[in-house]
Design a protein around this motif. Structure first.
Motif, PDB file in Angstrom:
ATOM      1  N   VAL A 161       0.838  -1.186   0.000  1.00  0.00           N
ATOM      2  CA  VAL A 161       0.000   0.000   0.000  1.00  0.00           C
ATOM      3  C   VAL A 161       0.883   1.249   0.000  1.00  0.00           C
ATOM      4  O   VAL A 161       1.929   1.290   0.663  1.00  0.00           O
ATOM      5  CB  VAL A 161      -0.954   0.015   1.225  1.00  0.00           C
ATOM      6  N   SER A 162       0.503   2.261  -0.754  1.00  0.00           N
ATOM      7  CA  SER A 162       1.274   3.504  -0.772  1.00  0.00           C
ATOM      8  C   SER A 162       1.020   4.294   0.512  1.00  0.00           C
ATOM      9  O   SER A 162      -0.043   4.197   1.123  1.00  0.00           O
ATOM     10  CB  SER A 162       0.913   4.347  -1.994  1.00  0.00           C
ATOM     11  N   ILE A 163       2.024   5.069   0.905  1.00  0.00           N
ATOM     12  CA  ILE A 163       1.924   5.874   2.123  1.00  0.00           C
ATOM     13  C   ILE A 163       2.450   7.276   1.838  1.00  0.00           C
ATOM     14  O   ILE A 163       3.417   7.441   1.085  1.00  0.00           O
ATOM     15  CB  ILE A 163       2.702   5.207   3.287  1.00  0.00           C
ATOM     16  N   ASP A 164       1.810   8.266   2.403  1.00  0.00           N
ATOM     17  CA  ASP A 164       2.178   9.671   2.223  1.00  0.00           C
ATOM     18  C   ASP A 164       2.908  10.153   3.470  1.00  0.00           C
ATOM     19  O   ASP A 164       2.305  10.266   4.545  1.00  0.00           O
ATOM     20  CB  ASP A 164       0.913  10.495   1.986  1.00  0.00           C
ATOM     21  N   LEU A 165       4.201  10.420   3.338  1.00  0.00           N
ATOM     22  CA  LEU A 165       4.984  10.959   4.451  1.00  0.00           C
ATOM     23  C   LEU A 165       5.446  12.378   4.140  1.00  0.00           C
ATOM     24  O   LEU A 165       6.423  12.861   4.704  1.00  0.00           O
ATOM     25  CB  LEU A 165       6.192  10.052   4.740  1.00  0.00           C
ATOM     26  N   SER A 166       4.723  13.052   3.268  1.00  0.00           N
ATOM     27  CA  SER A 166       5.120  14.389   2.835  1.00  0.00           C
ATOM     28  C   SER A 166       4.771  15.434   3.885  1.00  0.00           C
ATOM     29  O   SER A 166       3.979  15.199   4.808  1.00  0.00           O
ATOM     30  CB  SER A 166       4.427  14.746   1.519  1.00  0.00           C
ATOM     31  N   GLU A 167       5.313  16.609   3.704  1.00  0.00           N
ATOM     32  CA  GLU A 167       5.067  17.714   4.615  1.00  0.00           C
ATOM     33  C   GLU A 167       3.621  18.196   4.563  1.00  0.00           C
ATOM     34  O   GLU A 167       3.170  18.904   5.466  1.00  0.00           O
ATOM     35  CB  GLU A 167       6.013  18.873   4.295  1.00  0.00           C
ATOM     36  N   THR A 168       2.888  17.801   3.529  1.00  0.00           N
ATOM     37  CA  THR A 168       1.485  18.217   3.407  1.00  0.00           C
ATOM     38  C   THR A 168       0.519  17.261   4.104  1.00  0.00           C
ATOM     39  O   THR A 168      -0.677  17.550   4.175  1.00  0.00           O
ATOM     40  CB  THR A 168       1.083  18.342   1.926  1.00  0.00           C
ATOM     41  N   ASN A 169       1.021  16.139   4.596  1.00  0.00           N
ATOM     42  CA  ASN A 169       0.168  15.187   5.310  1.00  0.00           C
ATOM     43  C   ASN A 169      -0.007  15.662   6.753  1.00  0.00           C
ATOM     44  O   ASN A 169       0.861  15.443   7.604  1.00  0.00           O
ATOM     45  CB  ASN A 169       0.783  13.790   5.265  1.00  0.00           C
ATOM     46  N   GLU A 180      10.325   5.004  17.954  1.00  0.00           N
ATOM     47  CA  GLU A 180       9.263   4.174  18.532  1.00  0.00           C
ATOM     48  C   GLU A 180       7.887   4.691  18.128  1.00  0.00           C
ATOM     49  O   GLU A 180       7.019   3.923  17.675  1.00  0.00           O
ATOM     50  CB  GLU A 180       9.377   4.147  20.051  1.00  0.00           C
ATOM     51  N   LYS A 181       7.665   6.005  18.269  1.00  0.00           N
ATOM     52  CA  LYS A 181       6.367   6.584  17.903  1.00  0.00           C
ATOM     53  C   LYS A 181       6.143   6.516  16.388  1.00  0.00           C
ATOM     54  O   LYS A 181       5.026   6.244  15.924  1.00  0.00           O
ATOM     55  CB  LYS A 181       6.300   8.036  18.378  1.00  0.00           C
ATOM     56  N   PHE A 182       7.197   6.755  15.644  1.00  0.00           N
ATOM     57  CA  PHE A 182       7.116   6.679  14.185  1.00  0.00           C
ATOM     58  C   PHE A 182       6.785   5.238  13.752  1.00  0.00           C
ATOM     59  O   PHE A 182       5.951   5.013  12.866  1.00  0.00           O
ATOM     60  CB  PHE A 182       8.443   7.146  13.587  1.00  0.00           C
ATOM     61  N   SER A 183       7.404   4.273  14.402  1.00  0.00           N
ATOM     62  CA  SER A 183       7.128   2.862  14.096  1.00  0.00           C
ATOM     63  C   SER A 183       5.679   2.508  14.396  1.00  0.00           C
ATOM     64  O   SER A 183       5.037   1.769  13.632  1.00  0.00           O
ATOM     65  CB  SER A 183       8.064   1.948  14.893  1.00  0.00           C
ATOM     66  N   GLN A 184       5.166   3.038  15.485  1.00  0.00           N
ATOM     67  CA  GLN A 184       3.765   2.774  15.840  1.00  0.00           C
ATOM     68  C   GLN A 184       2.832   3.314  14.760  1.00  0.00           C
ATOM     69  O   GLN A 184       1.827   2.680  14.429  1.00  0.00           O
ATOM     70  CB  GLN A 184       3.450   3.395  17.198  1.00  0.00           C
ATOM     71  N   TYR A 185       3.183   4.483  14.214  1.00  0.00           N
ATOM     72  CA  TYR A 185       2.368   5.058  13.150  1.00  0.00           C
ATOM     73  C   TYR A 185       2.391   4.166  11.900  1.00  0.00           C
ATOM     74  O   TYR A 185       1.342   3.891  11.303  1.00  0.00           O
ATOM     75  CB  TYR A 185       2.860   6.459  12.793  1.00  0.00           C
ATOM     76  N   ASP A 235       1.394  15.669  11.740  1.00  0.00           N
ATOM     77  CA  ASP A 235       1.571  16.715  12.749  1.00  0.00           C
ATOM     78  C   ASP A 235       1.304  16.182  14.151  1.00  0.00           C
ATOM     79  O   ASP A 235       1.766  16.755  15.150  1.00  0.00           O
ATOM     80  CB  ASP A 235       0.631  17.895  12.468  1.00  0.00           C
ATOM     81  N   GLN A 236       0.551  15.087  14.213  1.00  0.00           N
ATOM     82  CA  GLN A 236       0.206  14.500  15.513  1.00  0.00           C
ATOM     83  C   GLN A 236       1.143  13.363  15.903  1.00  0.00           C
ATOM     84  O   GLN A 236       0.939  12.708  16.921  1.00  0.00           O
ATOM     85  CB  GLN A 236      -1.238  13.961  15.468  1.00  0.00           C
ATOM     86  N   VAL A 237       2.169  13.118  15.074  1.00  0.00           N
ATOM     87  CA  VAL A 237       3.097  12.010  15.311  1.00  0.00           C
ATOM     88  C   VAL A 237       4.480  12.565  15.620  1.00  0.00           C
ATOM     89  O   VAL A 237       4.992  13.421  14.891  1.00  0.00           O
ATOM     90  CB  VAL A 237       3.191  11.074  14.085  1.00  0.00           C
ATOM     91  N   ASP A 238       5.086  12.088  16.690  1.00  0.00           N
ATOM     92  CA  ASP A 238       6.447  12.494  17.032  1.00  0.00           C
ATOM     93  C   ASP A 238       7.427  11.674  16.195  1.00  0.00           C
ATOM     94  O   ASP A 238       7.919  10.633  16.625  1.00  0.00           O
ATOM     95  CB  ASP A 238       6.710  12.278  18.524  1.00  0.00           C
ATOM     96  N   VAL A 239       7.698  12.159  14.969  1.00  0.00           N
ATOM     97  CA  VAL A 239       8.554  11.399  14.065  1.00  0.00           C
ATOM     98  C   VAL A 239      10.023  11.458  14.481  1.00  0.00           C
ATOM     99  O   VAL A 239      10.859  10.758  13.893  1.00  0.00           O
ATOM    100  CB  VAL A 239       8.395  11.876  12.611  1.00  0.00           C
ATOM    101  N   SER A 240      10.345  12.273  15.478  1.00  0.00           N
ATOM    102  CA  SER A 240      11.714  12.272  16.003  1.00  0.00           C
ATOM    103  C   SER A 240      11.964  11.062  16.876  1.00  0.00           C
ATOM    104  O   SER A 240      13.107  10.738  17.194  1.00  0.00           O
ATOM    105  CB  SER A 240      11.984  13.548  16.805  1.00  0.00           C
TER     106      SER A 240
END
Length: 230
Positions: free
Chosen positions: A29-37, A49-54, A41-46
């Motif tokens: 499945v395609s996924i959008d990780l662009s700045e426009t998604n 662990e949180k990014f993996s959960q997303y 904004d609600q995900v701590d991509v830094s």
């Protein structure tokens, strides 16, 4: 350079796999990780662990095994690292030059085409590739390279420069956040015409000022993977 991408597109007819996860047509499945998604904004991509959960939640909600995408995608996820942001907005590197395929650590990574090992390296900057392999290929008389980033350390411990590889051969495996630059497990796959002297490394993210050059030198990996309809 346009001839290069056109040659690949016409020479490679069938979709190529670079992960040992068969594509049934429904499980990728395609996924959008662009700045426009704005969801991001609600995900701590830094936080890996949180990014993996997303990523895991996205796959579950889409009933898919692998999430893919990102070519020429402007992303905010690199803002956490000085490796990409050292000067100003014009030199900030945030435009992604490969396709990412998000899946579990330990998954086998496959050579896209027949070729040989050009180089490998553990790129250890924060947010960098971590263990990386570059293969050299020839198609229709044109020499070019494919890059495989965010691998496991084991992937680069038993290979040698010049080693021949066959299409579909396992060349390594996906690394964990502890070694892959602190990202959720995934493969960064990139096509490169001219390595410009790089060894075991090549920019996978560029800034807006240099975009036109990199678009020519690093064509869309979907030419080989054929995950998106053209």
């Amino acid at each position: 350079m346009k001839l290069f991408s056109e040659t690949l597109n016409t020479s490679i007819i069938k979709p190529i796999s670079v992960l040992d996860i068969p594509n049934t047509g429904e499980n990728y499945v395609s996924i959008d990780l662009s700045e426009t998604n704005t969801v991001l904004d609600q995900v701590d991509v830094s936080s890996s662990e949180k990014f993996s959960q997303y990523i895991e939640s996205y796959l579950t909600s889409n009933k898919a095994d692998v999430a893919f995408g990102g070519y020429l995608e402007p992303r905010n996820i690199y803002k956490r690292s000085l490796h990409f942001n050292r000067e100003d907005n014009l030199t900030e590197r945030n435009i992604h030059l490969g396709i990412d395929l998000w899946y579990s650590a330990g998954t086998a990574v496959l050579a896209a085409l027949d070729g040989e090992v050009h180089s490998f390296k553990n790129n250890t900057n924060y947010g960098d590739y971590g263990p990386t392999i570059i293969l050299k290929h020839q198609v229709a008389g044109i020499e070019f390279y494919t890059l495989y980033g965010h691998l496991s350390l084991e992937s680069i411990t038993s290979i040698t420069v010049g080693e021949k590889v066959k299409q579909g051969q396992s060349i390594g495996s996906l690394g964990t956040p502890g070694v892959n630059g602190d990202y959720p497990p995934h493969l960064h796959f990139q096509i490169i015409k001219d390595l410009q002297g790089y060894v075991g490394d090549y920019p996978g993210v560029c800034n807006i000022r240099d975009l036109e050059f990199y678009k020519m030198n690093c064509p869309d990996p979907n030419i080989l993977l054929k995950l998106f309809e053209k």
